[in-house]
Design a protein around this motif. Structure first.
Motif, PDB file in Angstrom:
ATOM      1  N   ASP A 185       0.831  -1.206   0.000  1.00 17.13           N
ATOM      2  CA  ASP A 185       0.000   0.000   0.000  1.00 17.13           C
ATOM      3  C   ASP A 185       0.864   1.253   0.000  1.00 17.13           C
ATOM      4  OD1 ASP A 185      -2.635   1.476   0.470  1.00 17.13           O
ATOM      5  OD2 ASP A 185      -1.465   2.120   2.209  1.00 17.13           O
ATOM      6  N   LEU A 186       1.918   1.263   0.808  1.00 15.53           N
ATOM      7  CA  LEU A 186       2.778   2.441   0.879  1.00 15.53           C
ATOM      8  C   LEU A 186       3.497   2.677  -0.450  1.00 15.53           C
ATOM      9  CD1 LEU A 186       4.390   2.144   4.446  1.00 15.53           C
ATOM     10  CD2 LEU A 186       2.526   3.636   3.698  1.00 15.53           C
ATOM     11  N   VAL A 187       3.991   1.601  -1.067  1.00 18.77           N
ATOM     12  CA  VAL A 187       4.689   1.744  -2.348  1.00 18.77           C
ATOM     13  C   VAL A 187       3.734   2.252  -3.429  1.00 18.77           C
ATOM     14  CG1 VAL A 187       5.866   0.500  -4.197  1.00 18.77           C
ATOM     15  CG2 VAL A 187       6.434   0.015  -1.815  1.00 18.77           C
ATOM     16  N   SER A 188       2.542   1.641  -3.514  1.00 24.39           N
ATOM     17  CA  SER A 188       1.566   2.074  -4.525  1.00 24.39           C
ATOM     18  C   SER A 188       1.055   3.477  -4.223  1.00 24.39           C
ATOM     19  CB  SER A 188       0.396   1.092  -4.586  1.00 24.39           C
ATOM     20  OG  SER A 188      -0.300   1.032  -3.347  1.00 24.39           O
ATOM     21  N   ILE A 194       0.890   9.644  -5.014  1.00 27.63           N
ATOM     22  CA  ILE A 194       1.413  10.915  -4.489  1.00 27.63           C
ATOM     23  C   ILE A 194       2.270  11.640  -5.528  1.00 27.63           C
ATOM     24  CG2 ILE A 194       2.939  11.950  -2.776  1.00 27.63           C
ATOM     25  CD1 ILE A 194       1.963   9.912  -0.761  1.00 27.63           C
ATOM     26  N   ILE A 195       3.252  10.941  -6.100  1.00 25.81           N
ATOM     27  CA  ILE A 195       4.123  11.580  -7.093  1.00 25.81           C
ATOM     28  C   ILE A 195       3.333  12.030  -8.320  1.00 25.81           C
ATOM     29  CG2 ILE A 195       6.069  11.210  -8.661  1.00 25.81           C
ATOM     30  CD1 ILE A 195       7.310   9.403  -6.517  1.00 25.81           C
ATOM     31  N   PHE A 198       1.053  15.197  -7.477  1.00 23.91           N
ATOM     32  CA  PHE A 198       1.728  16.493  -7.388  1.00 23.91           C
ATOM     33  C   PHE A 198       2.181  16.980  -8.769  1.00 23.91           C
ATOM     34  CE2 PHE A 198       2.119  15.502  -2.806  1.00 23.91           C
ATOM     35  CZ  PHE A 198       1.694  16.719  -2.292  1.00 23.91           C
ATOM     36  N   ILE A 199       2.613  16.063  -9.623  1.00 25.20           N
ATOM     37  CA  ILE A 199       2.974  16.457 -10.986  1.00 25.20           C
ATOM     38  C   ILE A 199       1.738  16.963 -11.730  1.00 25.20           C
ATOM     39  CG2 ILE A 199       3.810  15.619 -13.219  1.00 25.20           C
ATOM     40  CD1 ILE A 199       5.562  13.625 -11.690  1.00 25.20           C
ATOM     41  N   PHE A 200       0.650  16.213 -11.645  1.00 25.62           N
ATOM     42  CA  PHE A 200      -0.615  16.567 -12.303  1.00 25.62           C
ATOM     43  C   PHE A 200      -1.106  17.941 -11.834  1.00 25.62           C
ATOM     44  CE2 PHE A 200      -5.237  16.698 -12.287  1.00 25.62           C
ATOM     45  CZ  PHE A 200      -5.592  16.215 -13.531  1.00 25.62           C
ATOM     46  N   THR A 201      -1.174  18.112 -10.515  1.00 26.36           N
ATOM     47  CA  THR A 201      -1.677  19.371  -9.949  1.00 26.36           C
ATOM     48  C   THR A 201      -0.741  20.523 -10.275  1.00 26.36           C
ATOM     49  OG1 THR A 201      -2.649  18.092  -8.125  1.00 26.36           O
ATOM     50  CG2 THR A 201      -2.487  20.483  -7.843  1.00 26.36           C
ATOM     51  N   PRO A 244      -7.572  10.577  -5.120  1.00 20.50           N
ATOM     52  CA  PRO A 244      -7.032  10.945  -3.800  1.00 20.50           C
ATOM     53  C   PRO A 244      -7.854  10.413  -2.640  1.00 20.50           C
ATOM     54  CG  PRO A 244      -7.022  12.844  -5.266  1.00 20.50           C
ATOM     55  CD  PRO A 244      -7.786  11.767  -5.959  1.00 20.50           C
ATOM     56  N   ILE A 245      -9.183  10.568  -2.698  1.00 17.64           N
ATOM     57  CA  ILE A 245     -10.030  10.129  -1.590  1.00 17.64           C
ATOM     58  C   ILE A 245      -9.935   8.620  -1.416  1.00 17.64           C
ATOM     59  CG2 ILE A 245     -12.393  10.073  -0.710  1.00 17.64           C
ATOM     60  CD1 ILE A 245     -12.936  12.620  -2.296  1.00 17.64           C
TER      61      ILE A 245
END
Length: 321
Positions: A185-188, A194-195, A198-201, A244-245
């Protein structure tokens, strides 16, 4: 994590009925509309585009990914429609369907992120970005995304289900297995959400800033920029309200399992939120074609001309005197 499985417990009532009532109508709607929309989109991209563009290549890959995924939904409908939630098919099919869910989800996230990067170069660095927006380079990147997501999603194949059931984790998970699930879960979460998030936003924020700060020579250009900003906001809303949710709730759900691995420790609100947010994330195959319409002017023109040509084939109504 396997489809946000939830154990029946006294505080939550009949969670099986809740999942049936939520999943079945959602999957049917997504299958019907997602199949029709994405077949139409692929037709537009592959047949009506006279010349391939970097943007059309990414959108075609995303449409193919969505179409492949919606074709797996009838199996889910059949399973959840059964009041006993009994899996009548081979276990390898259940494992494949779980893999297909996460494969499509992260392909979608990466393709949407790539679209934002291409749009960023087109608006913010229109000249310097030409070499990065070539069709050949984008095709290579798309192939790399398919391979990367396909390989990194392989660990999802190892998650064990309840006996004679699918999309349901075992009621009690061993300490080593829960550590593996938590690590997955943390890796995915980092690589798959997450990465890219932030690129998208960041790309779209910079695009909006460029549109707002650049000077408009006439009223038509000002109106065009306002429409472009409105479309960008629409694209961001579709992305942000889905992935995100879901990832936040999924991480909370798995954190409740850690370290004991007892699914009954998951509270009822968290369990039901996991079901609801998964449904929202799975609606993207229906929403992505709307995103194409918002984001790509050429696609809008092709859709309008196609619809116009279809209606030209209908006989005009006879006026009565």
């Amino acid at each position: 994590m396997n489809d946000n499985s939830i154990l029946e417990n006294r505080s939550c009532g009949d969670i099986g009925n809740f999942k049936t009532n939520i999943y079945v109508p959602t999957y049917i709607i997504v299958f019907i509309f997602g199949f029709i929309e994405n077949v139409f989109c692929i037709f537009v991209f592959l047949r009506l585009y006279k010349k391939k563009t970097a943007f059309s290549v990414v959108m075609a890959n995303l449409a193919i990914s969505d179409l492949l995924f919606v074709c797996t939904l009838p199996w889910r409908v059949y399973y959840y429609y059964d009041s006993y939630h009994y899996w009548h098919f081979p276990n390898y099919l259940c494992v494949f369907l779980t893999y297909a869910l996460y494969f499509n989800m992260y392909c979608s996230i990466y393709f949407l992120t790539l679209m934002s990067i291409l749009r960023y170069f087109a608006v913010v660095h229109p000249i310097k970005g030409l070499k990065y927006r070539s069709v050949k380079n984008v095709q290579i990147i798309c192939i790399a995304i398919w391979l990367f997501v396909g390989l990194t999603a392989i660990p999802f194949l190892a998650i064990r289900n309840k006996k004679n059931q699918c999309f349901e984790l075992s009621g009690w998970i061993g300490s080593m297995e829960i550590k593996i699930i938590f690590a997955m879960d943390l890796v995915s979460l980092v690589l798959g959400f997450i990465i890219p998030f932030f690129i998208f936003t960041g790309c779209y924020i910079l695009i909006v800033r460029t549109l707002l700060t650049s000077k408009a020579n006439h009223l038509r250009q000002t109106t065009s920029r306002r429409k472009a900003i409105a479309r960008i906001i629409g694209v961001m809303v579709i992305f942000i309200t889905g992935f995100p949710i879901y990832h936040i709730v999924r991480t909370i759900y798995i954190a409740k399992l850690f370290p004991a691995g007892n699914i009954s420790n998951v509270s009822c609100p968290v369990g039901k939120a996991a079901v609801a947010t998964l449904c929202r994330a799975m609606m993207n195959p229906c929403l992505d074609p709307i995103l194409y319409y918002f984001a790509a002017e050429t696609f809008r023109d092709k859709v309008r001309s196609t619809i116009k040509n279809v209606f030209k084939g209908f006989p005009a109504p006879i006026q009565q005197t």
